[in-house]
Enzyme design. Structure first.
Site, PDB file in Angstrom:
ATOM      1  CE1 TYR A   1      -3.091   3.009   0.443  1.00 35.70           C
ATOM      2  CE2 TYR A   1      -3.392   2.422   2.753  1.00 35.70           C
ATOM      3  CZ  TYR A   1      -3.684   3.235   1.679  1.00 35.70           C
ATOM      4  OH  TYR A   1      -4.572   4.278   1.831  1.00 35.70           O
TER       5      TYR A   1
ATOM      6  CE  LYS B   1      -6.004   1.788  -0.754  1.00 39.58           C
ATOM      7  NZ  LYS B   1      -6.585   1.810   0.618  1.00 39.58           N
TER       8      LYS B   1
END
Length: 292
Positions: free
Chosen positions: A135, A163
């Site tokens: 992320y 992400k």
């Protein structure tokens, strides 16, 4: 591991005393799966107020959501923070809770180098058999994981996705250089379609709490080659994408999403300090945005 195209970063419902409301948590899980069509749910991410959840609360949430979802969608545990040893231990314990994968954020505040980011993620990934989603959210962590570091990490067998809240240029670099099967997810709802246009696989979303069906339709239209229809849906959703983070001024994700759910008839309680409830002005703007 296929986390699907639409992943929702779930809120954590609280009761009047600020404890986790387990009945409301079950209702939210059902709602996200059955009504908003989430393929996977992230538990204890930023939207779930992970900074103010204890380790015990996080593990209890993982166990509860896994049991309640009962295989209807994949469950991704947010176990990352800026302490490698702590993240590693939380990941090991999350694996024992039966989750399907983990989400690891770039370490925040201590501003590691790219090599430090690589070693952090490598150590955690090698300590678990679970698939790992990285992320990268430089707006929160200050440091941004660059494409080269992401591609190094993508060579680790169980690092399967990232992400990304960086630019479409960075997404393009990752998609172009990644091994087969490595997937990029947009971490910004309004960038989901543009990022898919350059090769992203899907989105880890916040607004899918309230417009998940529309987002799923947008993704499916794009995948079917109906770009005009996908763009139309994107345009229709854009006021929600932007407004949920900007009206009447920037407000943390959990505050507005929890308020939006309550306005839609799914009360999930308030937020924990240092977050605070929206003002009357903010609620009025939210009602106007949602047309409630």
């Amino acid at each position: 591991m296929d986390f699907g195209r639409l992943v929702t970063a779930m809120v954590t419902p609280f009761d009047a005393e600020g404890a986790i409301n387990w009945d409301a948590t079950g209702r939210v899980v059902d709602y996200l799966i059955e009504e908003q069509l989430s393929d996977s749910i992230v538990v204890s991410g930023t939207t779930g107020e992970s900074p103010t959840l204890t380790d015990e609360e996080k593990l209890d949430l993982f166990k509860f959501v896994v049991k309640h979802a009962a295989g209807r969608c994949k469950i991704i545990a947010g176990t990352g923070n800026n302490d490698t040893a702590h993240s590693l231990e939380m990941t090991r314990q999350a694996e024992q809770c039966g989750v399907d994968g983990i989400l690891l954020v770039v370490p925040y505040y201590n501003r590691p180098s790219q090599e430090g980011i690589f070693q952090h993620f490598k150590a955690i990934a090698e300590a678990t058999t679970l698939p790992v989603m990285l992320y990268n959210v430089p707006g929160r962590t200050v440091v941004s994981m660059n494409a080269h570091t992401t591609l190094r990490l993508a060579q680790i067998p169980n690092v399967v996705a990232t992400k990304e809240c960086a630019s479409t240029d960075q997404v393009t670099q990752i998609v172009t250089g990644a091994p087969e099967g490595f997937r990029v997810y947009s971490g910004d709802d309004s960038a989901a379609l543009p990022m898919m246009a350059v090769g992203a696989y899907g989105v880890v979303s916040v607004t899918s709490h309230i417009i998940g069906q529309e987002m799923k339709q947008m993704i499916e239209a794009f995948l079917e080659g109906n770009v005009i229809e996908a763009a139309r849906i994107h345009g229709a959703c854009l006021p929600i994408f932007k407004g949920m983070f900007e009206l009447p001024h920037p407000i943390p994700n959990p505050v507005l999403i929890k308020s939006a759910l309550s306005l839609r008839g799914l009360p999930v309680g308030g937020v924990r300090l240092p977050l605070v409830a929206p003002t009357e002005e903010e609620l009025a703007s939210l009602r106007a945005l949602l047309k409630t």
